[in-house]
Design an enzyme around this catalytic site. Structure first.
Site, mmCIF file in Angstrom:
data_model
loop_
_atom_site.group_PDB
_atom_site.id
_atom_site.type_symbol
_atom_site.label_atom_id
_atom_site.label_comp_id
_atom_site.label_asym_id
_atom_site.label_seq_id
_atom_site.Cartn_x
_atom_site.Cartn_y
_atom_site.Cartn_z
ATOM 1 N N ASP A 189 0.814 -1.227 0.000
ATOM 2 C CA ASP A 189 0.000 0.000 0.000
ATOM 3 C C ASP A 189 0.844 1.272 0.000
ATOM 4 O O ASP A 189 0.328 2.348 -0.305
ATOM 5 C CB ASP A 189 -0.917 0.028 1.228
ATOM 6 C CG ASP A 189 -2.041 -0.982 1.137
ATOM 7 O OD1 ASP A 189 -2.136 -1.672 0.100
ATOM 8 O OD2 ASP A 189 -2.821 -1.091 2.096
ATOM 9 N N GLU A 209 -9.679 0.286 -3.076
ATOM 10 C CA GLU A 209 -10.698 -0.380 -2.244
ATOM 11 C C GLU A 209 -11.217 0.520 -1.117
ATOM 12 O O GLU A 209 -12.343 0.372 -0.660
ATOM 13 C CB GLU A 209 -10.136 -1.677 -1.649
ATOM 14 C CG GLU A 209 -8.958 -1.431 -0.726
ATOM 15 C CD GLU A 209 -8.278 -2.687 -0.209
ATOM 16 O OE1 GLU A 209 -8.807 -3.791 -0.375
ATOM 17 O OE2 GLU A 209 -7.188 -2.532 0.376
ATOM 18 N N ARG A 243 -18.888 -3.366 -16.350
ATOM 19 C CA ARG A 243 -18.451 -4.587 -15.658
ATOM 20 C C ARG A 243 -17.419 -4.207 -14.603
ATOM 21 O O ARG A 243 -16.654 -3.270 -14.815
ATOM 22 C CB ARG A 243 -17.780 -5.565 -16.629
ATOM 23 C CG ARG A 243 -18.698 -6.091 -17.706
ATOM 24 C CD ARG A 243 -19.660 -7.129 -17.153
ATOM 25 N NE ARG A 243 -20.410 -7.779 -18.205
ATOM 26 C CZ ARG A 243 -21.568 -7.346 -18.697
ATOM 27 N NH1 ARG A 243 -22.105 -6.228 -18.245
ATOM 28 N NH2 ARG A 243 -22.197 -8.017 -19.648
ATOM 29 N N GLN A 291 -2.284 -8.662 -6.482
ATOM 30 C CA GLN A 291 -1.338 -7.544 -6.334
ATOM 31 C C GLN A 291 -0.253 -7.842 -5.309
ATOM 32 O O GLN A 291 0.778 -7.194 -5.281
ATOM 33 C CB GLN A 291 -2.092 -6.276 -5.918
ATOM 34 C CG GLN A 291 -3.033 -5.789 -7.003
ATOM 35 C CD GLN A 291 -4.126 -4.898 -6.428
ATOM 36 O OE1 GLN A 291 -4.005 -3.699 -6.418
ATOM 37 N NE2 GLN A 291 -5.207 -5.504 -5.944
ATOM 38 N N ARG A 292 -0.516 -8.794 -4.413
ATOM 39 C CA ARG A 292 0.506 -9.152 -3.426
ATOM 40 C C ARG A 292 1.310 -10.369 -3.871
ATOM 41 O O ARG A 292 2.344 -10.685 -3.276
ATOM 42 C CB ARG A 292 -0.151 -9.467 -2.070
ATOM 43 C CG ARG A 292 -0.839 -8.293 -1.449
ATOM 44 C CD ARG A 292 -0.718 -8.243 0.058
ATOM 45 N NE ARG A 292 -1.014 -9.452 0.763
ATOM 46 C CZ ARG A 292 -1.937 -9.568 1.731
ATOM 47 N NH1 ARG A 292 -2.683 -8.525 2.069
ATOM 48 N NH2 ARG A 292 -2.109 -10.692 2.369
HETATM 49 O O1 F6P Z 1 -1.992 -3.875 3.626
HETATM 50 C C1 F6P Z 1 -2.030 -4.453 2.364
HETATM 51 C C2 F6P Z 1 -3.372 -4.966 2.039
HETATM 52 O O2 F6P Z 1 -3.106 -5.565 0.843
HETATM 53 C C3 F6P Z 1 -4.532 -3.979 1.952
HETATM 54 O O3 F6P Z 1 -4.560 -3.153 0.846
HETATM 55 C C4 F6P Z 1 -5.724 -4.913 2.018
HETATM 56 O O4 F6P Z 1 -6.884 -4.277 2.454
HETATM 57 C C5 F6P Z 1 -5.254 -5.914 2.996
HETATM 58 O O5 F6P Z 1 -3.850 -5.966 2.910
HETATM 59 C C6 F6P Z 1 -5.862 -7.278 2.821
HETATM 60 O O6 F6P Z 1 -5.222 -8.169 3.661
HETATM 61 P P1 F6P Z 1 -5.733 -9.639 4.036
HETATM 62 O O7 F6P Z 1 -6.672 -10.102 2.997
HETATM 63 O O8 F6P Z 1 -4.475 -10.426 4.101
HETATM 64 O O9 F6P Z 1 -6.388 -9.497 5.363
#
Ligand code: F6P
Length: 361
Positions: free
Chosen positions: A143, A238, A279, A287-288
């Protein structure tokens, strides 16, 4: 200052591409100083479990720089300051187990800890440092919302993944003359949405720092059709929300609040108001995922080495931070003092506006 013979390293919170590169740099730099290294599994949880602490040598960290995830595992449920304990009546109460962490590290002959994590993990590190633990923090989050560092590793890789996705959405949006709404991560700050949105040439970018007006969003969409570009790409963080509204959570139980779903609301609103086929897509944990790009590999390796060198100088209670072109040390207190939001007068915001991109305001 007592000499260091053994250090521990852990990874906490949500994962980010580059964690393994930090671990490798921590291990190899420490070995050169003649130290032993142990890894704690799953944040601090490993300290309270059998086989939760593992030796890390050169062999164990070979070939991991490019790998996503973390060889130590991670969790966003392992806060030793709020450890859940079941009472006799079945209810859950929370205990502070920070002294337990310090005792467990002492029992392992660990002289210092390198804590790699985001805001939550660094808060814990700051607290433990206040209780006398010798700790150096390494900032991590896709983030990019951690104060005191210009960038966190993992962010640029996430931006790359998101930019590629936005690029791919263009062709299908154009083929069907549709509006495509893509939801990206960013709980409090819109760094990923802004950077990927501008790089991916989105038409509209909505971030938590600028509550949006649905009228303004729809106006931009109609303008696209009027200009003869009969499709539109909307990027929404989000944590973004409409003016006068609130961020949207899909789970709100306990400490595990999870954002999500704003793209669906937005897509429905756009369709209702414009009649344009719309859509939505949530890019989510993609993204992670995956390995770090070259930028993040290098930053992560630099952070790992810098953290060990700080420990060697006895500069505990600090966090490594990027202040381009240097990696330097900042107090952990400064790192956790506030969140780094997108400044509304930043050059990237200005660039987006100059390119004709709507920010929904
Ligand atoms: O802090 C990174 C992040 O990817 C946020 O953008 C997201 O809301 C959150 O982690 C989601 O984390 P998890 O699904 O692991 O609880």
């Amino acid at each position: 200052m007592k000499p260091i013979r053994r250090i521990a390293v852990n990874t906490g919170g949500g994962d980010a591409p580059g964690l393994n590169a930090v671990i490798r740099a921590v291990v190899l730099t420490s070995l050169r100083l003649g130290w032993d290294v142990v890894g704690i599994r799953d944040g601090y949880n490993g300290l309270f479990e059998d086989d939760g602490v593992v030796p890390l040598d050169a062999e164990r960290v070979r070939g991991i720089t490019h790998l996503g995830g973390t060889i130590l595992g991670t969790t966003n449920r392992g806060n030793p300051l709020k450890w859940p304990v079941k009472s006799d009546d079945g209810s859950i109460r929370f205990e502070d187990r920070s002294q337990g962490v310090i005792d467990a590290l002492q029992a392992l002959d660990v002289d210092a800890l390198i804590a790699i994590g985001g805001d939550g993990s660094l808060e814990i590190a700051h607290h433990l440092s206040g209780q006398g633990l010798d700790v150096v923090g390494v900032p991590k989050t896709i983030d990019n919302d951690l104060a005191a560092t210009n960038l966190t590793f993992g962010f640029m890789t996430a931006v790359e993944t998101a930019t590629e996705a936005i690029g791919k959405l263009h062709s299908t949006a154009e083929a069907h003359e549709r509006v495509m709404v893509v939801e990206l991560m960013g709980r409090h700050a819109g760094w990923i949405a802004l950077y990927a949105g501008v790089a991916g040439t989105a038409d509209i970018i909505l971030i938590p720092e600028i509550p949006y007006s649905i009228d303004s969003v729809c106006e931009k969409i109609e303008q696209r059709w009027a200009d003869g570009s009969e499709f539109a790409i909307v990027v929404v963080a989000e944590g973004a929300y409409p003016r006068g509204g609130q961020p949207l959570f899909k789970h709100t139980e306990g400490a595990n609040k999870r954002l999500g779903g704003i793209s669906k609301i937005l897509a429905d609103d756009i369709y209702e108001r414009t009649g344009r086929e719309t859509r939505e897509l949530v890019l989510g944990h993609l993204q992670r995922g995956g390995g770090p790009n070259a930028y993040d590999r290098l930053l992560a390796l630099r952070f790992g080495t810098a953290a060990v060198l700080l420990a060697n100088e006895g500069r505990f209670g600090t966090m490594v931070a990027l202040d381009p072109p240097h990696v330097h040390a900042v107090p952990l207190a400064q790192a956790v003092a506030h969140r780094k939001l997108v400044p509304l007068d930043s050059e990237v915001v200005r660039t987006a506006r100059a390119l004709g991109t709507s920010l929904g305001d």
